[in-house]
Design a protein around this motif. Structure first.
Motif, short mmCIF file in Angstrom:
data_model
loop_
_atom_site.label_atom_id
_atom_site.label_comp_id
_atom_site.label_asym_id
_atom_site.label_seq_id
_atom_site.Cartn_x
_atom_site.Cartn_y
_atom_site.Cartn_z
N GLU A 37 0.83 -1.20 0.00
CA GLU A 37 0.00 0.00 0.00
C GLU A 37 0.86 1.26 0.00
OE1 GLU A 37 -3.02 1.83 3.13
OE2 GLU A 37 -3.79 -0.02 2.21
N LEU A 38 1.96 1.25 0.74
CA LEU A 38 2.88 2.40 0.73
C LEU A 38 3.45 2.64 -0.67
CD1 LEU A 38 4.88 1.91 4.05
CD2 LEU A 38 3.29 3.76 3.51
N LEU A 39 3.83 1.55 -1.35
CA LEU A 39 4.34 1.68 -2.71
C LEU A 39 3.28 2.21 -3.66
CD1 LEU A 39 6.44 -1.60 -3.01
CD2 LEU A 39 7.28 0.71 -2.64
N GLN A 40 2.05 1.73 -3.51
CA GLN A 40 0.97 2.18 -4.39
C GLN A 40 0.65 3.66 -4.14
OE1 GLN A 40 -1.96 -0.81 -3.38
NE2 GLN A 40 -1.43 -2.03 -5.18
N ARG A 41 0.69 4.08 -2.90
CA ARG A 41 0.48 5.51 -2.60
C ARG A 41 1.58 6.36 -3.24
NH1 ARG A 41 -3.54 6.41 1.17
NH2 ARG A 41 -4.18 4.58 2.36
N ARG A 42 2.79 5.85 -3.23
CA ARG A 42 3.90 6.57 -3.87
C ARG A 42 3.66 6.71 -5.36
NH1 ARG A 42 10.29 4.87 -3.58
NH2 ARG A 42 10.93 6.05 -5.41
N VAL A 43 3.18 5.64 -6.00
CA VAL A 43 2.88 5.69 -7.43
C VAL A 43 1.81 6.75 -7.71
CG1 VAL A 43 1.85 4.40 -9.36
CG2 VAL A 43 3.58 3.32 -7.92
N LEU A 44 0.76 6.76 -6.90
CA LEU A 44 -0.28 7.77 -7.09
C LEU A 44 0.31 9.17 -7.04
CD1 LEU A 44 -3.17 6.27 -4.93
CD2 LEU A 44 -3.11 6.49 -7.42
N GLU A 45 1.14 9.42 -6.04
CA GLU A 45 1.74 10.75 -5.89
C GLU A 45 2.66 11.08 -7.06
OE1 GLU A 45 3.44 10.52 -1.97
OE2 GLU A 45 1.47 10.70 -1.01
N GLU A 46 3.44 10.11 -7.52
CA GLU A 46 4.34 10.35 -8.66
C GLU A 46 3.57 10.72 -9.93
OE1 GLU A 46 6.99 7.06 -9.27
OE2 GLU A 46 7.99 7.33 -7.32
#
Length: 158
Positions: A67-76
């Motif tokens: 989930e942390l990685l997916q949130r990072r993708v969203l922000e990127e």
């Protein structure tokens, strides 16, 4: 769409993500594929492997790390990492299920070995052999017509 909504919710991450949800709902399959490819790249990175290792010690830790990685993708990609937007991204594989590039884009879909199977409500009760702790083999079907619910706790020890 109202630009102020985009600015307050999407660019700054302030708000509940409702405007961002409107924006992400309009994305095409090409952007979803790019986002999934980025997520796959992140999952394979040394940084992510360290994160997975740290979180693996916690219950549900792997899911939290993903989930942390997916949130990072969203922000990127310019989206806020609110829960609403995250859930929308996580379910995008179902909205574009007919596109084979979706499967290729995300490792977790490409190598998913799970399947729905053919078991349906009303089908005959499956009856594999189970072994009690003393080693006694017993067909599971002996428990089929009980009046009380059956809970099976399985495990392995050596």
């Amino acid at each position: 769409m109202d630009e102020s909504c985009v600015v307050s919710s999407c660019r700054t991450g302030i708000g509940d993500g409702a405007c961002a949800l409107d924006r992400i709902a309009d994305i095409d399959v090409e952007l979803v594929i790019k986002m999934m490819q980025r997520e796959s790249d992140l999952r394979r990175s040394d940084e992510a492997q360290i994160l997975f290792d740290e979180y693996s010690k916690k219950e549900d830790g792997t899911a939290e790390a993903i989930e942390l990685l997916q949130r990072r993708v969203l922000e990127e990609f310019g989206f806020p990492s609110t829960n609403k937007v995250l859930r929308y991204y996580q379910t995008s594989r179902y909205r574009f299920a007919s596109d084979p590039r979706i499967v290729e884009a995300a490792l977790y879909i490409k190598y998913d070995r799970s399947c729905l199977g053919e078991l349906r409500v009303g089908n005959p009760f499956p009856s594999p052999t189970v072994h009690f702790l003393d080693g006694t083999p017993t067909p599971l079907s002996v428990f089929e017509n009980r009046t009380r619910p059956l809970v099976i706790v399985g495990g392995s020890y050596t």
